[in-house]
Design a protein around this motif. Structure first.
Motif, PDB file in Angstrom:
ATOM      1  N   ILE A  86       0.852  -1.184   0.000  1.00 38.89           N
ATOM      2  CA  ILE A  86       0.000   0.000   0.000  1.00 38.89           C
ATOM      3  C   ILE A  86       0.892   1.240   0.000  1.00 38.89           C
ATOM      4  O   ILE A  86       1.998   1.226   0.552  1.00 38.89           O
ATOM      5  CB  ILE A  86      -0.955   0.019   1.211  1.00 38.89           C
ATOM      6  CG1 ILE A  86      -0.174   0.128   2.518  1.00 38.89           C
ATOM      7  CG2 ILE A  86      -1.837  -1.220   1.219  1.00 38.89           C
ATOM      8  CD1 ILE A  86      -1.066   0.296   3.735  1.00 38.89           C
ATOM      9  N   GLU A  87       0.420   2.292  -0.642  1.00 41.04           N
ATOM     10  CA  GLU A  87       1.177   3.539  -0.722  1.00 41.04           C
ATOM     11  C   GLU A  87       0.451   4.614   0.066  1.00 41.04           C
ATOM     12  O   GLU A  87      -0.727   4.906  -0.189  1.00 41.04           O
ATOM     13  CB  GLU A  87       1.358   3.968  -2.177  1.00 41.04           C
ATOM     14  CG  GLU A  87       2.250   5.190  -2.335  1.00 41.04           C
ATOM     15  CD  GLU A  87       2.653   5.427  -3.782  1.00 41.04           C
ATOM     16  OE1 GLU A  87       2.555   4.470  -4.582  1.00 41.04           O
ATOM     17  OE2 GLU A  87       3.068   6.556  -4.100  1.00 41.04           O
ATOM     18  N   LEU A  88       1.154   5.187   1.019  1.00 44.52           N
ATOM     19  CA  LEU A  88       0.582   6.228   1.861  1.00 44.52           C
ATOM     20  C   LEU A  88       0.859   7.598   1.257  1.00 44.52           C
ATOM     21  O   LEU A  88       1.900   7.811   0.628  1.00 44.52           O
ATOM     22  CB  LEU A  88       1.170   6.161   3.273  1.00 44.52           C
ATOM     23  CG  LEU A  88       1.002   4.843   4.029  1.00 44.52           C
ATOM     24  CD1 LEU A  88       1.685   4.932   5.388  1.00 44.52           C
ATOM     25  CD2 LEU A  88      -0.463   4.489   4.190  1.00 44.52           C
ATOM     26  N   PRO A  89      -0.026   8.548   1.454  1.00 42.50           N
ATOM     27  CA  PRO A  89       0.232   9.917   0.979  1.00 42.50           C
ATOM     28  C   PRO A  89       1.351  10.547   1.800  1.00 42.50           C
ATOM     29  O   PRO A  89       1.693  10.058   2.881  1.00 42.50           O
ATOM     30  CB  PRO A  89      -1.106  10.620   1.218  1.00 42.50           C
ATOM     31  CG  PRO A  89      -1.734   9.863   2.340  1.00 42.50           C
ATOM     32  CD  PRO A  89      -1.320   8.434   2.150  1.00 42.50           C
ATOM     33  N   PRO A  90       1.944  11.630   1.317  1.00 42.89           N
ATOM     34  CA  PRO A  90       3.009  12.295   2.084  1.00 42.89           C
ATOM     35  C   PRO A  90       2.501  12.805   3.430  1.00 42.89           C
ATOM     36  O   PRO A  90       1.393  13.334   3.533  1.00 42.89           O
ATOM     37  CB  PRO A  90       3.430  13.453   1.169  1.00 42.89           C
ATOM     38  CG  PRO A  90       3.011  13.039  -0.203  1.00 42.89           C
ATOM     39  CD  PRO A  90       1.753  12.247  -0.017  1.00 42.89           C
ATOM     40  N   TYR A  91       3.315  12.613   4.453  1.00 46.74           N
ATOM     41  CA  TYR A  91       3.024  13.123   5.793  1.00 46.74           C
ATOM     42  C   TYR A  91       4.081  14.144   6.182  1.00 46.74           C
ATOM     43  O   TYR A  91       5.230  14.071   5.734  1.00 46.74           O
ATOM     44  CB  TYR A  91       3.027  11.984   6.822  1.00 46.74           C
ATOM     45  CG  TYR A  91       1.779  11.128   6.821  1.00 46.74           C
ATOM     46  CD1 TYR A  91       0.719  11.417   7.670  1.00 46.74           C
ATOM     47  CD2 TYR A  91       1.677  10.028   5.982  1.00 46.74           C
ATOM     48  CE1 TYR A  91      -0.421  10.626   7.684  1.00 46.74           C
ATOM     49  CE2 TYR A  91       0.542   9.228   5.988  1.00 46.74           C
ATOM     50  CZ  TYR A  91      -0.501   9.537   6.841  1.00 46.74           C
ATOM     51  OH  TYR A  91      -1.633   8.757   6.846  1.00 46.74           O
ATOM     52  N   ASP A  92       3.691  15.078   7.038  1.00 48.80           N
ATOM     53  CA  ASP A  92       4.664  16.012   7.591  1.00 48.80           C
ATOM     54  C   ASP A  92       5.627  15.262   8.504  1.00 48.80           C
ATOM     55  O   ASP A  92       5.347  14.149   8.965  1.00 48.80           O
ATOM     56  CB  ASP A  92       3.961  17.115   8.384  1.00 48.80           C
ATOM     57  CG  ASP A  92       3.098  18.005   7.504  1.00 48.80           C
ATOM     58  OD1 ASP A  92       3.398  18.111   6.293  1.00 48.80           O
ATOM     59  OD2 ASP A  92       2.113  18.577   8.025  1.00 48.80           O
ATOM     60  N   ARG A  93       6.746  15.880   8.756  1.00 47.76           N
ATOM     61  CA  ARG A  93       7.696  15.286   9.687  1.00 47.76           C
ATOM     62  C   ARG A  93       7.042  15.144  11.063  1.00 47.76           C
ATOM     63  O   ARG A  93       6.434  16.079  11.591  1.00 47.76           O
ATOM     64  CB  ARG A  93       8.938  16.166   9.792  1.00 47.76           C
ATOM     65  CG  ARG A  93       9.967  15.677  10.796  1.00 47.76           C
ATOM     66  CD  ARG A  93      11.229  16.501  10.686  1.00 47.76           C
ATOM     67  NE  ARG A  93      12.131  16.294  11.800  1.00 47.76           N
ATOM     68  CZ  ARG A  93      13.352  16.822  11.884  1.00 47.76           C
ATOM     69  NH1 ARG A  93      13.795  17.594  10.900  1.00 47.76           N
ATOM     70  NH2 ARG A  93      14.112  16.593  12.932  1.00 47.76           N
ATOM     71  N   TYR A 204      10.676  16.480   4.103  1.00 42.85           N
ATOM     72  CA  TYR A 204       9.847  16.251   2.913  1.00 42.85           C
ATOM     73  C   TYR A 204      10.102  14.825   2.433  1.00 42.85           C
ATOM     74  O   TYR A 204      10.803  14.592   1.446  1.00 42.85           O
ATOM     75  CB  TYR A 204      10.183  17.270   1.818  1.00 42.85           C
ATOM     76  CG  TYR A 204      10.082  18.707   2.280  1.00 42.85           C
ATOM     77  CD1 TYR A 204       8.846  19.342   2.377  1.00 42.85           C
ATOM     78  CD2 TYR A 204      11.223  19.421   2.636  1.00 42.85           C
ATOM     79  CE1 TYR A 204       8.750  20.659   2.818  1.00 42.85           C
ATOM     80  CE2 TYR A 204      11.140  20.737   3.073  1.00 42.85           C
ATOM     81  CZ  TYR A 204       9.901  21.346   3.166  1.00 42.85           C
ATOM     82  OH  TYR A 204       9.816  22.649   3.602  1.00 42.85           O
ATOM     83  N   GLY A 205       9.503  13.882   3.122  1.00 47.07           N
ATOM     84  CA  GLY A 205       9.766  12.477   2.814  1.00 47.07           C
ATOM     85  C   GLY A 205       9.013  11.949   1.611  1.00 47.07           C
ATOM     86  O   GLY A 205       9.413  10.953   1.012  1.00 47.07           O
ATOM     87  N   GLY A 206       7.917  12.598   1.251  1.00 47.22           N
ATOM     88  CA  GLY A 206       7.123  12.110   0.130  1.00 47.22           C
ATOM     89  C   GLY A 206       6.254  10.930   0.538  1.00 47.22           C
ATOM     90  O   GLY A 206       6.088  10.608   1.721  1.00 47.22           O
ATOM     91  N   SER A 207       5.670  10.257  -0.455  1.00 48.43           N
ATOM     92  CA  SER A 207       4.811   9.101  -0.178  1.00 48.43           C
ATOM     93  C   SER A 207       5.656   7.942   0.343  1.00 48.43           C
ATOM     94  O   SER A 207       6.838   7.813   0.014  1.00 48.43           O
ATOM     95  CB  SER A 207       4.059   8.685  -1.444  1.00 48.43           C
ATOM     96  OG  SER A 207       4.973   8.313  -2.464  1.00 48.43           O
ATOM     97  N   ARG A 208       5.015   7.101   1.142  1.00 47.28           N
ATOM     98  CA  ARG A 208       5.710   5.958   1.737  1.00 47.28           C
ATOM     99  C   ARG A 208       4.956   4.677   1.406  1.00 47.28           C
ATOM    100  O   ARG A 208       3.722   4.646   1.403  1.00 47.28           O
ATOM    101  CB  ARG A 208       5.809   6.118   3.258  1.00 47.28           C
ATOM    102  CG  ARG A 208       6.586   7.352   3.714  1.00 47.28           C
ATOM    103  CD  ARG A 208       8.037   7.298   3.292  1.00 47.28           C
ATOM    104  NE  ARG A 208       8.854   8.331   3.945  1.00 47.28           N
ATOM    105  CZ  ARG A 208      10.165   8.463   3.768  1.00 47.28           C
ATOM    106  NH1 ARG A 208      10.804   7.636   2.952  1.00 47.28           N
ATOM    107  NH2 ARG A 208      10.832   9.413   4.396  1.00 47.28           N
TER     108      ARG A 208
END
Length: 230
Positions: A86-93, A204-208
């Motif tokens: 599954i791909e998660l949307p970007p989250y803040d730090r 700014y990790g992006g999607s995970r």
């Protein structure tokens, strides 16, 4: 008389020695007699009166057996596997509770009666953990604690990708990249106040992406458990 007396004494000594040699278990003259230990009553019950005595075993309550499903018993059902990414949307730090997101992306879990689920985050600057899901202060305090353990201004050698990159690697190793969770009746077997956390350690990790692998037994009647409500 003296020869006769000597022969009688010799015969008695020889006879006694012969008995001792023929029976090595016979105690020597003057040795203390050792008797075998007698059975000791346990819990007021004598072993000779109750047959073979067995030590009481601990009682184990089966969680999966509290609500039995119709059909074949669990031992007769095959073990099945499920794997998906599954791909998660970007989250803040920071640290984020994603339990509901995981359930929404994993409707297949409702088919499993019992099993194990492995959640693995496929990145080196993010991590997974289990922690409290109620107070909004817990994720904030957890992230602040990680910042103190791996500050950005430490003398790191790996600085090519920004000042937040190497601290993110340290935090990922401290928290861990995977979780192993039990499955019971179509949902994760977690406590009331436990939630699944994604810890984003980059600015700014992006999607995970998270790979989920399930091994378990599905309901014998082929039905699904009601979806989890969060």
């Amino acid at each position: 008389m003296l020869p006769s007396l000597g022969m009688n004494v010799s015969a008695k000594s020889t006879t006694g020695m012969g008995k001792a040699m023929c029976n090595p278990r016979a105690p020597a003259a003057g040795a203390p007699v050792v008797r075998s230990a007698q059975p000791v009553p346990v819990n007021g019950v004598h072993p000779s009166r109750s047959g073979n005595f067995t030590k009481p075993s601990a009682q184990v309550q089966s969680i999966a057996g509290e609500r039995p499903t119709a059909g074949a018993p669990a031992a007769a059902r095959p073990t099945e596997w499920l794997q998906k990414v599954i791909e998660l949307p970007p989250y803040d730090r920071g640290c984020h509770v994603i339990t509901r997101t995981i359930y929404n992306a994993l409707p297949e879990i409702n088919e499993f009666d019992v099993g194990m689920a492995n959640l693995f985050v496929m990145h080196t600057s993010a991590s997974l953990t289990i922690n409290e899901n109620a107070s909004p202060d817990v994720p904030l305090d957890l992230n602040d604690s990680l910042d103190r353990l791996a500050p950005e201004r430490a003398p790191y050698r790996h600085t090519d990708e920004g000042s937040d990159d190497m601290p993110a690697h340290v935090k990922s190793s401290l928290m861990g990249a995977s979780l192993m969770l039990p499955i019971s009746h179509g949902r994760f077997g977690m406590g009331t106040w436990q939630g699944i956390y994604l810890n984003e350690h980059r600015n700014y990790g992006g999607s995970r992406r998270i790979m989920i692998t399930i091994q378990g037994q599905k309901r014998a009647d082929g039905r699904k458990y009601p979806g989890s409500v969060w």
